[in-house]
Design a protein around this motif. Sequence first.
Motif, PDB file in Angstrom:
ATOM      1  N   VAL A  70       0.847  -1.185   0.000  1.00  0.00           N
ATOM      2  CA  VAL A  70       0.000   0.000   0.000  1.00  0.00           C
ATOM      3  C   VAL A  70       0.884   1.238   0.000  1.00  0.00           C
ATOM      4  N   LYS A  71       0.731   2.044  -1.026  1.00  0.00           N
ATOM      5  CA  LYS A  71       1.547   3.244  -1.156  1.00  0.00           C
ATOM      6  C   LYS A  71       0.829   4.434  -0.525  1.00  0.00           C
ATOM      7  N   PRO A  72       1.582   5.354   0.059  1.00  0.00           N
ATOM      8  CA  PRO A  72       0.961   6.568   0.598  1.00  0.00           C
ATOM      9  C   PRO A  72       0.305   7.377  -0.514  1.00  0.00           C
ATOM     10  N   LEU A  73      -0.724   8.156  -0.145  1.00  0.00           N
ATOM     11  CA  LEU A  73      -1.412   8.975  -1.133  1.00  0.00           C
ATOM     12  C   LEU A  73      -0.584  10.177  -1.562  1.00  0.00           C
ATOM     13  N   VAL A  74       0.402  10.538  -0.751  1.00  0.00           N
ATOM     14  CA  VAL A  74       1.218  11.718  -1.034  1.00  0.00           C
ATOM     15  C   VAL A  74       2.657  11.288  -1.240  1.00  0.00           C
ATOM     16  N   ALA A  75       3.265  11.739  -2.313  1.00  0.00           N
ATOM     17  CA  ALA A  75       4.679  11.488  -2.566  1.00  0.00           C
ATOM     18  C   ALA A  75       5.481  12.719  -2.163  1.00  0.00           C
ATOM     19  N   GLY A  98       7.744  12.738   0.658  1.00  0.00           N
ATOM     20  CA  GLY A  98       8.243  12.735   2.019  1.00  0.00           C
ATOM     21  C   GLY A  98       7.300  13.349   3.032  1.00  0.00           C
ATOM     22  N   ALA A  99       7.794  13.457   4.256  1.00  0.00           N
ATOM     23  CA  ALA A  99       6.961  13.900   5.371  1.00  0.00           C
ATOM     24  C   ALA A  99       6.514  15.354   5.221  1.00  0.00           C
ATOM     25  N   THR A 100       7.379  16.210   4.679  1.00  0.00           N
ATOM     26  CA  THR A 100       7.011  17.615   4.512  1.00  0.00           C
ATOM     27  C   THR A 100       5.848  17.770   3.543  1.00  0.00           C
ATOM     28  N   ALA A 101       5.917  17.055   2.430  1.00  0.00           N
ATOM     29  CA  ALA A 101       4.828  17.099   1.451  1.00  0.00           C
ATOM     30  C   ALA A 101       3.543  16.551   2.049  1.00  0.00           C
ATOM     31  N   GLN A 102       3.662  15.482   2.806  1.00  0.00           N
ATOM     32  CA  GLN A 102       2.475  14.900   3.430  1.00  0.00           C
ATOM     33  C   GLN A 102       1.819  15.895   4.383  1.00  0.00           C
ATOM     34  N   ARG A 103       2.641  16.607   5.148  1.00  0.00           N
ATOM     35  CA  ARG A 103       2.136  17.577   6.103  1.00  0.00           C
ATOM     36  C   ARG A 103       1.423  18.728   5.386  1.00  0.00           C
ATOM     37  N   GLN A 104       1.998  19.212   4.312  1.00  0.00           N
ATOM     38  CA  GLN A 104       1.389  20.320   3.574  1.00  0.00           C
ATOM     39  C   GLN A 104       0.058  19.920   2.956  1.00  0.00           C
ATOM     40  N   VAL A 105       0.018  18.758   2.325  1.00  0.00           N
ATOM     41  CA  VAL A 105      -1.225  18.309   1.695  1.00  0.00           C
ATOM     42  C   VAL A 105      -2.292  18.048   2.752  1.00  0.00           C
ATOM     43  N   PHE A 106      -1.882  17.506   3.892  1.00  0.00           N
ATOM     44  CA  PHE A 106      -2.850  17.231   4.950  1.00  0.00           C
ATOM     45  C   PHE A 106      -3.500  18.515   5.451  1.00  0.00           C
ATOM     46  N   TRP A 107      -2.711  19.538   5.721  1.00  0.00           N
ATOM     47  CA  TRP A 107      -3.283  20.778   6.248  1.00  0.00           C
ATOM     48  C   TRP A 107      -4.148  21.474   5.206  1.00  0.00           C
ATOM     49  N   TRP A 108      -3.774  21.378   3.947  1.00  0.00           N
ATOM     50  CA  TRP A 108      -4.623  21.939   2.891  1.00  0.00           C
ATOM     51  C   TRP A 108      -5.958  21.204   2.831  1.00  0.00           C
ATOM     52  N   MET A 109      -5.913  19.869   2.855  1.00  0.00           N
ATOM     53  CA  MET A 109      -7.149  19.091   2.823  1.00  0.00           C
ATOM     54  C   MET A 109      -7.995  19.337   4.065  1.00  0.00           C
ATOM     55  N   CYS A 117      -4.272  22.554  -5.185  1.00  0.00           N
ATOM     56  CA  CYS A 117      -4.222  21.219  -5.786  1.00  0.00           C
ATOM     57  C   CYS A 117      -3.336  21.225  -7.027  1.00  0.00           C
ATOM     58  N   THR A 118      -3.461  22.260  -7.846  1.00  0.00           N
ATOM     59  CA  THR A 118      -2.605  22.383  -9.032  1.00  0.00           C
ATOM     60  C   THR A 118      -1.144  22.537  -8.640  1.00  0.00           C
ATOM     61  N   TYR A 119      -0.893  23.322  -7.613  1.00  0.00           N
ATOM     62  CA  TYR A 119       0.484  23.520  -7.147  1.00  0.00           C
ATOM     63  C   TYR A 119       1.102  22.204  -6.675  1.00  0.00           C
ATOM     64  N   PHE A 120       0.369  21.458  -5.855  1.00  0.00           N
ATOM     65  CA  PHE A 120       0.894  20.183  -5.354  1.00  0.00           C
ATOM     66  C   PHE A 120       1.070  19.168  -6.483  1.00  0.00           C
ATOM     67  N   ALA A 121       0.200  19.223  -7.470  1.00  0.00           N
ATOM     68  CA  ALA A 121       0.344  18.308  -8.599  1.00  0.00           C
ATOM     69  C   ALA A 121       1.600  18.628  -9.406  1.00  0.00           C
ATOM     70  N   VAL A 122       1.870  19.911  -9.609  1.00  0.00           N
ATOM     71  CA  VAL A 122       3.078  20.310 -10.337  1.00  0.00           C
ATOM     72  C   VAL A 122       4.335  19.896  -9.571  1.00  0.00           C
ATOM     73  N   ARG A 123       4.285  19.992  -8.255  1.00  0.00           N
ATOM     74  CA  ARG A 123       5.434  19.585  -7.436  1.00  0.00           C
ATOM     75  C   ARG A 123       5.595  18.079  -7.364  1.00  0.00           C
ATOM     76  N   GLY A 124       4.616  17.335  -7.840  1.00  0.00           N
ATOM     77  CA  GLY A 124       4.710  15.877  -7.830  1.00  0.00           C
ATOM     78  C   GLY A 124       4.297  15.240  -6.527  1.00  0.00           C
ATOM     79  N   TYR A 125       3.574  15.983  -5.670  1.00  0.00           N
ATOM     80  CA  TYR A 125       3.170  15.445  -4.384  1.00  0.00           C
ATOM     81  C   TYR A 125       1.957  14.521  -4.499  1.00  0.00           C
ATOM     82  N   ILE A 126       1.114  14.775  -5.448  1.00  0.00           N
ATOM     83  CA  ILE A 126      -0.161  14.056  -5.536  1.00  0.00           C
ATOM     84  C   ILE A 126      -0.005  12.815  -6.408  1.00  0.00           C
TER      85      ILE A 126
END
Length: 528
Positions: free
Chosen positions: A129-134, A136-147, A240-249
């Motif tokens: 099972v892969k994490p929903l966010v790629a 690392g931990a910093t990206a995961q934290r940013q996406v979580f707070w945005w969501m 969402c567009t920003y995180f997608a461009v950064r490759g987090y999503i």
Amino acid sequence: DDRTGPALCNVGESNPPTGELVSVCLRRQRISKMRFETWIAVRRAVSAITKTGCIPKGLSCATGALTSRGMATIAAPVIPAQVTNIAVNSIPKHHLMQSSMNRGFSAKGVPSSLSNKGLSTVAAEVRVVKPLVAGGATAQRQVFWWMTGCTGWVFSMVVLGGVTRLTRSGLSMTDWKFAGGLPPLTEEEWEIEFAKYKKSPEYRTVNQGMNLENFKFIYWLEYAHRMWGRVLGVAFAVPCTYFAVRGYITWPLAARLGVLFTLGGCQAFVGWWMVKSGLEEPKNHQIARVSPYRLATHLTSAFVIYTGMLWTSLSVLYPTAEALNPSTSPNVVKGLAKAQKILLPLSLLIAVTAVSGAFVAGLDAGHAYNTFPLMDGQLVPLQYWSEFSQTIFQNTFENTAAVQFHHRVLAVTTLCSVTGAWAILRNTALTTRTKACLNAMLAMTYCQVALGISTLLLYVPVSLGSAHQAGALTLMSLVVAALHSVRGAASRSALMNTYAGAGKVAKDHLAASGARLTVTPPRPVASH
């Protein structure tokens, strides 16, 4: 592949009477995805062909075909009980299907050649099972707070919608544009908007004689509700567009976000569809109001969007299900599986109760029968039957007495069910998060019932009515959080029971054949 790690165990006969060797070898592959997560999966399960009748000849070819497809296959008759704990703790996800074979289980993906031979087989599809966010931990934290921020925004939208409904502000704007526009800025523009409202049925039947200042109040509430939703769309799409461009999503997360964004856009059309029903001439009632069916649809879709965003936010924060974590004890897994079986129907009951509240709001049923627990001096009011419509469906959703009575019954049933669930699970082995959710659910349910009774007895003041709607969404949030904390528990518990049964069959079969088992304890493998 000998590089996958040391063998966990070898089971065989030290001095088999038949001179044959039975062996089962399980290997564990260490997979490092992030520094905060380690996944363990079964790589192989290989069985030797014996002449003792335990395994039919030709099995090694079949198992080889399965392992080449990423399947870990274990022949049930040769699995001793000592292997089961290792096997279970090594499989994070599986798909099992019970069969009517003589003994054991069959599984999806097992070749028919095994079933034809009458072999009881347990197969597990191994997935990491892969994490929903790629990223690392910093990206995961940013996406979580945005969501989380967007989820809270939707919560505020629902509460603001409740205030708009309670103040009868929803029909103040008689037209709608998808992109919106500026509000009236001059006195002349306000007079134009007020003139439009005077032509509506609500003005003639409810607000006859309203002055311009009172109209401005209800207009601003409806305008704020609409624009708050449009700004939410921007706050969702731009990051969402920003995180997608950064490759987090990742692609799984992108699919979820796409569905949620689409539902949010559709919600705007559903809202106007609801308002439009209130701008039509009333037929079956004397005052103008929106259709209760459309109001229930609008509120239900809002709940769906909110729970979907909340579930996704929790999945970003907790990518690994606690029930599938190898470190979780079997007792806790069984307790979580028990809780999951209870929480699923309980969540459905809570959702149905919330939807029934939408019909109470749509018919203004809260302004009638303002006593509790009796209605008009009786448990079941006479109007429940005297106003019985031509069909049961209409009586259920259009009879004021029936709608309020059903909501009361559902609310009391929910209170008793949540209390019973808490009492059943209070001494069960559960994780800390699950226990916290259950305790909060119990407290919130009692608060929600108290809010509902107070709102009814005080003739639905705006403050209590809004708090009651917010309480319904809060209770839904808690049950969603509880369900998220027990996800995967039932499947892993079933797998544990399956392997335990397979181990018993193995011991009985080998004992009947006169074979002896020698188990080598597993060597510890350091985790990342």
